[in-house]
Design an enzyme around this catalytic site. Structure first.
Site, mmCIF file in Angstrom:
data_model
loop_
_atom_site.group_PDB
_atom_site.id
_atom_site.type_symbol
_atom_site.label_atom_id
_atom_site.label_comp_id
_atom_site.label_asym_id
_atom_site.label_seq_id
_atom_site.Cartn_x
_atom_site.Cartn_y
_atom_site.Cartn_z
ATOM 1 N N LYS A 182 0.887 -1.172 0.000
ATOM 2 C CA LYS A 182 0.000 0.000 0.000
ATOM 3 C C LYS A 182 0.919 1.214 0.000
ATOM 4 O O LYS A 182 1.421 1.628 1.050
ATOM 5 C CB LYS A 182 -0.890 -0.028 1.246
ATOM 6 C CG LYS A 182 -2.243 0.657 1.103
ATOM 7 C CD LYS A 182 -2.190 2.118 0.761
ATOM 8 C CE LYS A 182 -1.844 2.996 1.935
ATOM 9 N NZ LYS A 182 -1.637 4.414 1.542
ATOM 10 N N GLY A 235 6.645 5.037 8.486
ATOM 11 C CA GLY A 235 5.826 6.244 8.493
ATOM 12 C C GLY A 235 5.945 6.932 9.838
ATOM 13 O O GLY A 235 6.919 6.715 10.576
ATOM 14 N N SER A 236 4.945 7.720 10.158
ATOM 15 C CA SER A 236 5.014 8.516 11.392
ATOM 16 C C SER A 236 4.791 7.634 12.620
ATOM 17 O O SER A 236 4.148 6.578 12.542
ATOM 18 C CB SER A 236 3.953 9.614 11.341
ATOM 19 O OG SER A 236 2.673 9.015 11.241
ATOM 20 N N THR A 237 5.271 8.098 13.757
ATOM 21 C CA THR A 237 5.073 7.365 15.009
ATOM 22 C C THR A 237 3.586 7.279 15.339
ATOM 23 O O THR A 237 3.096 6.244 15.812
ATOM 24 C CB THR A 237 5.882 8.044 16.130
ATOM 25 O OG1 THR A 237 7.275 7.919 15.795
ATOM 26 C CG2 THR A 237 5.644 7.400 17.485
ATOM 27 N N ILE A 239 0.982 7.070 13.290
ATOM 28 C CA ILE A 239 0.313 5.993 12.527
ATOM 29 C C ILE A 239 0.920 4.636 12.910
ATOM 30 O O ILE A 239 0.221 3.620 12.910
ATOM 31 C CB ILE A 239 0.401 6.251 11.005
ATOM 32 C CG1 ILE A 239 -0.215 7.616 10.643
ATOM 33 C CG2 ILE A 239 -0.298 5.136 10.223
ATOM 34 C CD1 ILE A 239 -1.689 7.770 10.914
ATOM 35 N N GLY A 240 2.188 4.629 13.280
ATOM 36 C CA GLY A 240 2.807 3.374 13.739
ATOM 37 C C GLY A 240 2.052 2.784 14.930
ATOM 38 O O GLY A 240 1.848 1.568 15.013
ATOM 39 N N GLU A 257 9.222 1.317 11.219
ATOM 40 C CA GLU A 257 10.279 2.328 11.091
ATOM 41 C C GLU A 257 9.593 3.672 11.192
ATOM 42 O O GLU A 257 8.840 4.047 10.286
ATOM 43 C CB GLU A 257 10.993 2.194 9.739
ATOM 44 C CG GLU A 257 11.767 0.901 9.564
ATOM 45 C CD GLU A 257 13.047 0.846 10.375
ATOM 46 O OE1 GLU A 257 13.338 1.806 11.132
ATOM 47 O OE2 GLU A 257 13.757 -0.165 10.272
ATOM 48 N N CYS A 291 13.727 10.693 7.773
ATOM 49 C CA CYS A 291 13.469 10.319 9.172
ATOM 50 C C CYS A 291 14.705 10.503 10.035
ATOM 51 O O CYS A 291 14.610 10.906 11.187
ATOM 52 C CB CYS A 291 12.997 8.877 9.223
ATOM 53 S SG CYS A 291 14.084 7.771 8.301
ATOM 54 N N GLU A 392 8.733 16.063 15.581
ATOM 55 C CA GLU A 392 9.287 15.889 14.239
ATOM 56 C C GLU A 392 8.581 16.849 13.290
ATOM 57 O O GLU A 392 7.377 16.739 13.078
ATOM 58 C CB GLU A 392 9.083 14.447 13.780
ATOM 59 C CG GLU A 392 9.787 14.171 12.479
ATOM 60 C CD GLU A 392 9.553 12.763 11.974
ATOM 61 O OE1 GLU A 392 8.400 12.309 11.983
ATOM 62 O OE2 GLU A 392 10.535 12.120 11.566
HETATM 63 P P1 NAD Z 1 2.275 8.639 7.603
HETATM 64 O O1 NAD Z 1 2.457 7.875 8.861
HETATM 65 O O2 NAD Z 1 1.289 9.733 7.555
HETATM 66 O O3 NAD Z 1 1.870 7.643 6.406
HETATM 67 C C1 NAD Z 1 2.629 6.502 6.100
HETATM 68 C C2 NAD Z 1 1.748 5.477 5.399
HETATM 69 O O4 NAD Z 1 0.743 5.014 6.292
HETATM 70 C C3 NAD Z 1 1.012 5.996 4.165
HETATM 71 O O5 NAD Z 1 1.033 5.006 3.160
HETATM 72 C C4 NAD Z 1 -0.403 6.194 4.685
HETATM 73 O O6 NAD Z 1 -1.380 6.084 3.671
HETATM 74 C C5 NAD Z 1 -0.512 5.043 5.649
HETATM 75 N N1 NAD Z 1 -1.555 5.202 6.670
HETATM 76 C C6 NAD Z 1 -2.050 6.344 7.196
HETATM 77 N N2 NAD Z 1 -2.998 6.065 8.109
HETATM 78 C C7 NAD Z 1 -3.103 4.726 8.179
HETATM 79 C C8 NAD Z 1 -3.896 3.826 8.947
HETATM 80 N N3 NAD Z 1 -4.796 4.263 9.850
HETATM 81 N N4 NAD Z 1 -3.730 2.503 8.761
HETATM 82 C C9 NAD Z 1 -2.823 2.036 7.879
HETATM 83 N N5 NAD Z 1 -2.053 2.836 7.108
HETATM 84 C C10 NAD Z 1 -2.187 4.167 7.264
HETATM 85 O O7 NAD Z 1 3.738 9.128 7.232
HETATM 86 P P2 NAD Z 1 4.200 10.115 6.075
HETATM 87 O O8 NAD Z 1 3.835 11.506 6.421
HETATM 88 O O9 NAD Z 1 3.780 9.590 4.756
HETATM 89 O O10 NAD Z 1 5.799 9.925 6.146
HETATM 90 C C11 NAD Z 1 6.594 10.670 6.975
HETATM 91 C C12 NAD Z 1 6.871 9.928 8.258
HETATM 92 O O11 NAD Z 1 7.556 8.706 7.982
HETATM 93 C C13 NAD Z 1 7.803 10.704 9.174
HETATM 94 O O12 NAD Z 1 7.340 10.582 10.498
HETATM 95 C C14 NAD Z 1 9.133 9.994 9.011
HETATM 96 O O13 NAD Z 1 10.010 10.110 10.096
HETATM 97 C C15 NAD Z 1 8.691 8.590 8.830
HETATM 98 N N6 NAD Z 1 9.767 7.817 8.179
HETATM 99 C C16 NAD Z 1 10.469 6.917 8.931
HETATM 100 C C17 NAD Z 1 11.523 6.217 8.349
HETATM 101 C C18 NAD Z 1 12.326 5.217 9.132
HETATM 102 O O14 NAD Z 1 12.992 4.398 8.504
HETATM 103 N N7 NAD Z 1 12.306 5.225 10.457
HETATM 104 C C19 NAD Z 1 11.846 6.441 7.019
HETATM 105 C C20 NAD Z 1 11.109 7.381 6.299
HETATM 106 C C21 NAD Z 1 10.051 8.057 6.893
#
Ligand code: NAD
Length: 506
Positions: A182, A235-237, A239-240, A257, A291, A392
């Protein structure tokens, strides 16, 4: 500014292009122009993709190949993707605003090199591991098989769409799994193209499915789907945390991550020319949207004013402009929402007493009125309790925080809910190593930043994540151990069954 023709892209499920009623618009962050439209997958498309992945897995069309056969196909895919590198760079750059140098070297260059690394791991990984023979309670030989999990779900962000997706798809495929991806809503194009290339070069249909769509709908369904064995998320903490909850319903494995708030610790013996350039590179590369960006420069109070003056002088040379110009150093930020959020962080910090010694808003010039731009910004007068130093921001904002002793520098570095990466700047490697030992982050660079080596695990301490990606053990996270015990004792009399059956001969 180059733009590719506005083209419509379908979902990729079971080797077929699948269109949907609703579509999403992909926008170039540099000028807000429409790059493409993409079918918008929903929860039911995720169900179809998972069913295709499950059928492919159960047919053993991919899992049943030898690891060497999988490795050979993966290398052929990487070669073909390398032949299409300019197209992949264009797809990536036009959707996420990476500069052409960055997209060619890091975004796509690393993605394909790392995919080859995972192909090589398929060749060398020990899928079958004999254990030492035991003689008690009876002679037996145990063998541990590392077996694929089944269908793996991969959810990726927009900042390094292909690279971070292949960090999941690569080891998953090397181990024999099927995958449903996705991608982020902003950036599905490079992965959709990669899936086509993969199937044209030997990957069986159904093994790799790509379903762009909303996180809350398609993403949430993937994270909670009963037939998905594992979710690999970047992604973000915030959403993690959601993903962990969604995955808990069926007790899935997760790798997460997540975000970061990287400290760049400048020691008082640092080579200042190197440290100044390194701190800027660590923070402003890809507009601070990495990140592991070093967004907090922690600087000795005695050097503070000189260091800030040098930072400002060098930051003035960063050429902000059109991403497809090979002379551009820094491009836009991802979208209007993120631009407004970054500017609000800067304004709030200035209202609270910080000084923007360079930048602080949208760069001047007509070309920056379209698209989403933030000038490289350096804030002084910041302490580590301010939101700008704790949260962040994911934009080109560097905070400079003074300290008096090394212990205080380490305490400031560790005073964060995040723990992804840190850098230490010093001319004394011994001192650098001593600081590295005390810093609570998954990566520490001594006299460097953004050093990513596929041979080495990458991931976060604290709320920056769970598990690791890359490294020699990367396939462990995409396999499960099955212990098979073979009795070699030679028969009934050698076994300890009398523990239960002591009266059987009475
Ligand atoms: P985000 O968390 O908003 O979205 C990431 C993904 O999650 C997208 O595909 C989004 O559609 C999906 N998503 C959103 N809500 C969801 C849900 N309820 N259920 C399942 N999936 C869902 O992050 P972003 O703004 O796209 O990316 C930036 C973030 O990613 C920053 O916090 C950055 O630090 C982090 N990041 C971390 C690393 C790492 O390796 N640690 C690397 C790159 C980016």
């Amino acid at each position: 500014m180059t733009s590719i023709d506005v083209q419509h892209h379908a979902l990729h499920i079971d080797g077929k292009a699948v269109d949907t009623d609703e579509s999403m618009t992909i926008v170039n962050p540099a000028d807000a122009s429409v790059v493409a439209t993409v079918a918008k997958g929903t929860a039911s498309h995720i169900d179809d993709a998972v069913a295709a992945g499950k059928a492919a897995f159960e047919s053993r069309v991919w899992a049943g190949k030898t690891p060497q056969e999988r490795a050979a196909i993966m290398r052929a895919i990487a070669d073909a993707a390398n032949d299409a590198i300019e197209e992949l760079v264009e797809l990536e750059m036009s959707a996420n605003g990476a500069t052409v140098r960055q997209a060619t070297g890091f975004h796509i260059g690393y993605a394909l090199a790392h995919f080859t690394f995972f192909a090589d791991l398929a060749d060398t990984y020990q899928f079958v591991r004999p254990a030492p023979v035991v003689t008690f309670p009876a002679l037996a030989q145990s063998v541990v098989h590392r077996e694929p999990l089944g269908v793996v779900g991969a959810i990726a962000p927009w900042n390094f769409p292909l690279l971070l997706t292949l960090w999941k798809v690569g080891p998953a495929l090397a181990a024999g799994n099927s995958v449903v991806v996705k991608p982020d809503e902003h950036t599905p194009l490079s992965m959709l193209r990669f899936a086509e290339i993969a199937e044209a070069n030997g990957l069986p249909a159904g093994v790799l499915n790509v379903v762009p769509g909303d996180g809350r709908d398609a993403g949430a369904r993937l994270a909670s789907h009963p037939d998905v064995a594992k979710i690999a998320f970047t992604g973000s903490t915030q959403i993690g945390r959601e993903i962990m909850k969604l995955a808990s319903g069926t007790v899935k494995e997760v790798t997460l991550e997540l975000g970061g708030k990287g400290p760049s610790i400048v020691l008082d013996d640092a080579d200042l020319d190197l440290a100044v350039d390194g701190v800027l590179y660590g923070c402003f590369t890809y507009s601070g949207q990495i990140c592991e960006s070093g967004t907090r420069a922690i600087v000795p109070r005695s050097l503070h004013d000189d260091f800030v003056a040098r930072l400002v002088e060098r930051a003035r040379t960063i050429a902000v402009g059109a991403p497809d110009d090979w002379d551009t150093d820094m491009g836009p930020v991802i979208d209007g929402k993120q631009q407004a959020r970054i500017l609000a962080y800067i304004n709030d910090a200035v209202d609270a007493g910080a000084q923007a010694v360079i930048g602080g808003g949208v760069p001047e010039g007509e070309q920056f009125q379209r698209g989403y731009w933030v000038a490289p910004t350096i804030l002084t007068g910041v302490d580590n309790s301010m939101p700008v130093a704790r949260e962040e921001i994911f934009g080109p904002v560097l905070t400079v925080i003074p300290y008096d002793t090394d212990d205080e520098a380490i305490a400031i570095a560790n005073d964060s809910e995040y723990g992804l990466a840190a850098s230490v700047w010093t001319t004394d490697n011994g001192r650098g190593l001593a600081v590295a030992e005390q810093v609570q982050t998954g990566s520490v660079w001594i006299n460097d930043a953004h050093q990513i080596n596929a041979q080495v695990p990458f991931g976060g301490y604290k709320q920056s994540g769970v598990g690791r990606e890359l490294g020699p053990d990367a396939l462990d996270a995409y396999t499960q151990a099955k212990a098979v015990h073979v009795d070699l004792s030679g028969g009934r009399d050698a076994k300890p069954y009398d523990i239960l059956l002591s009266h059987a001969d009475d």
